[in-house]
Design an enzyme around this catalytic site. Structure first.
Site, mmCIF file in Angstrom:
data_model
loop_
_atom_site.group_PDB
_atom_site.id
_atom_site.type_symbol
_atom_site.label_atom_id
_atom_site.label_comp_id
_atom_site.label_asym_id
_atom_site.label_seq_id
_atom_site.Cartn_x
_atom_site.Cartn_y
_atom_site.Cartn_z
ATOM 1 N N ARG A 105 20.050 26.423 64.297
ATOM 2 C CA ARG A 105 19.433 26.351 63.233
ATOM 3 C C ARG A 105 18.338 25.131 63.064
ATOM 4 O O ARG A 105 17.302 25.255 62.643
ATOM 5 C CB ARG A 105 20.288 26.150 62.070
ATOM 6 C CG ARG A 105 20.881 27.519 61.673
ATOM 7 C CD ARG A 105 21.727 27.178 60.183
ATOM 8 N NE ARG A 105 22.746 28.241 60.173
ATOM 9 C CZ ARG A 105 22.440 29.711 59.511
ATOM 10 N NH1 ARG A 105 20.974 29.713 59.096
ATOM 11 N NH2 ARG A 105 23.344 30.551 59.435
ATOM 12 N N LEU A 135 18.798 27.012 55.299
ATOM 13 C CA LEU A 135 18.114 26.169 55.936
ATOM 14 C C LEU A 135 19.110 24.638 56.435
ATOM 15 O O LEU A 135 19.845 24.395 55.304
ATOM 16 C CB LEU A 135 16.824 25.449 55.103
ATOM 17 C CG LEU A 135 15.906 26.781 55.179
ATOM 18 C CD1 LEU A 135 14.881 26.402 53.882
ATOM 19 C CD2 LEU A 135 15.148 26.842 56.458
ATOM 20 N N ASN A 172 13.061 27.836 45.304
ATOM 21 C CA ASN A 172 13.703 29.056 45.649
ATOM 22 C C ASN A 172 14.055 30.116 44.556
ATOM 23 O O ASN A 172 14.380 29.531 43.429
ATOM 24 C CB ASN A 172 15.237 28.920 46.325
ATOM 25 C CG ASN A 172 15.995 30.052 46.875
ATOM 26 O OD1 ASN A 172 15.157 30.648 47.590
ATOM 27 N ND2 ASN A 172 16.985 30.071 46.553
ATOM 28 N N HIS A 200 16.401 33.198 42.955
ATOM 29 C CA HIS A 200 17.749 33.947 43.544
ATOM 30 C C HIS A 200 18.056 34.841 42.527
ATOM 31 O O HIS A 200 17.956 34.580 40.863
ATOM 32 C CB HIS A 200 19.019 32.877 43.668
ATOM 33 C CG HIS A 200 20.142 33.318 43.763
ATOM 34 N ND1 HIS A 200 20.381 33.768 45.133
ATOM 35 C CD2 HIS A 200 21.311 33.621 43.062
ATOM 36 C CE1 HIS A 200 21.757 34.376 45.175
ATOM 37 N NE2 HIS A 200 22.120 34.192 44.030
ATOM 38 N N MET A 225 15.578 34.580 53.583
ATOM 39 C CA MET A 225 17.293 35.140 53.505
ATOM 40 C C MET A 225 17.683 34.486 54.949
ATOM 41 O O MET A 225 18.563 34.997 55.844
ATOM 42 C CB MET A 225 17.365 36.486 53.944
ATOM 43 C CG MET A 225 16.678 37.590 53.012
ATOM 44 S SD MET A 225 17.099 36.878 51.247
ATOM 45 C CE MET A 225 18.728 37.769 51.082
ATOM 46 N N ASN A 253 7.812 39.221 46.203
ATOM 47 C CA ASN A 253 7.399 37.923 45.454
ATOM 48 C C ASN A 253 6.246 37.325 46.229
ATOM 49 O O ASN A 253 5.537 36.380 45.494
ATOM 50 C CB ASN A 253 8.683 37.068 45.518
ATOM 51 C CG ASN A 253 9.765 37.258 44.452
ATOM 52 O OD1 ASN A 253 9.473 37.067 43.242
ATOM 53 N ND2 ASN A 253 10.855 37.973 44.595
HETATM 54 C C1 GRF Z 1 14.603 39.031 45.741
HETATM 55 O O1 GRF Z 1 15.626 39.730 44.923
HETATM 56 C C2 GRF Z 1 14.667 37.687 45.757
HETATM 57 O O2 GRF Z 1 15.366 37.010 44.574
HETATM 58 C C3 GRF Z 1 16.027 37.369 46.798
HETATM 59 O O3 GRF Z 1 15.695 38.311 47.711
HETATM 60 C C4 GRF Z 1 14.837 39.532 47.358
HETATM 61 C C5 GRF Z 1 13.630 39.474 47.767
HETATM 62 O O4 GRF Z 1 12.565 40.608 47.819
HETATM 63 N N1 GRF Z 1 16.299 36.292 47.300
HETATM 64 P P1 GRF Z 1 11.017 40.645 48.289
HETATM 65 O O5 GRF Z 1 10.976 40.098 49.461
HETATM 66 O O6 GRF Z 1 10.234 39.469 47.228
HETATM 67 O O7 GRF Z 1 10.604 41.856 47.904
#
Ligand code: GRF
Length: 199
Positions: free
Chosen positions: A69, A97, A111, A113, A94, A18
């Protein structure tokens, strides 16, 4: 109404699929934004190589170096403020927060998901969808881009994309089809936010 491009930061933890996609989108001439900073919390994240190879300003803020945190979030907050960030995209970040951090950036942190929220909050969404599927009926899965709120995987939904779960799907094939939709959904959601913020 503002004419200066919106200053964006991306938070990531791993592969950075992403991250790459958003970086390409933000750098497109028609997108009124600049990628000013990428922040990663894991030293082994592959996405860091992409930042190095593409001269993307980045900071490794390793959460294991912080006692809690709140301290970690304070370090992130300081980096974001130093770069005058206006909008944050969490993209495979991951780590939960603190409510204080999220509230400070309310409506300015997105975000992604890998599920059709509010279904399947949390981890291992593809596996859980496969385990729960009713084989006698069609089953859908997908991804969601939303505004972040203090509760995990909560917040106003900006974009959702659906995929069908196929009879012979494995976790990997399903994850790949969802990821293909993530790569469409996040730029759409970002454009939506930029239009809102820029009036
Ligand atoms: C993605 O599936 C995102 O939705 C989730 O973690 C994954 C991250 O993949 N939260 P990347 O680091 O973008 O390859």
């Amino acid at each position: 109404m503002t004419s200066a491009p919106t200053r964006i930061a991306i938070l990531f933890s791993g592969t950075g699929t992403n991250l790459r996609n958003l970086a390409a989108h933000i750098n497109a001439p028609h997108v009124p934004a600049t990628l000013e900073l990428a922040i990663c919390n894991r030293p082994d994240a592959k996405g860091l190589d992409f930042c190095r190879e593409n001269n993307i300003p980045h900071e490794l803020i390793d959460h294991t170096n912080y006692s809690d945190r709140a301290e970690f979030d304070a370090a992130m907050h300081a980096a974001l403020q130093a770069a005058n960030i206006e909008l944050i995209c969490a993209a495979g970040f991951m780590r939960l927060l603190t409510p204080e951090f999220v509230q400070h950036w309310e409506d300015r942190i997105l975000n992604i998901h890998p599920s059709l929220l509010p279904a399947y909050k949390g981890l291992h969404t593809h596996r859980r969808v496969l385990e729960a599927r009713d084989t006698s009926h069609g089953c859908t899965h997908g991804c969601t881009v939303h505004l972040m709120r203090p509760e995990m995987d909560e917040g106003p939904i900006l974009v959702q994309k659906q995929v069908d779960v196929l009879p012979d799907d494995t976790e990997d094939t399903l994850a790949a089809r969802v990821m293909a939709q993530e790569l469409i959904a996040y730029p759409e959601a970002l454009d939506m936010m930029l239009a809102r913020l820029r009036g």
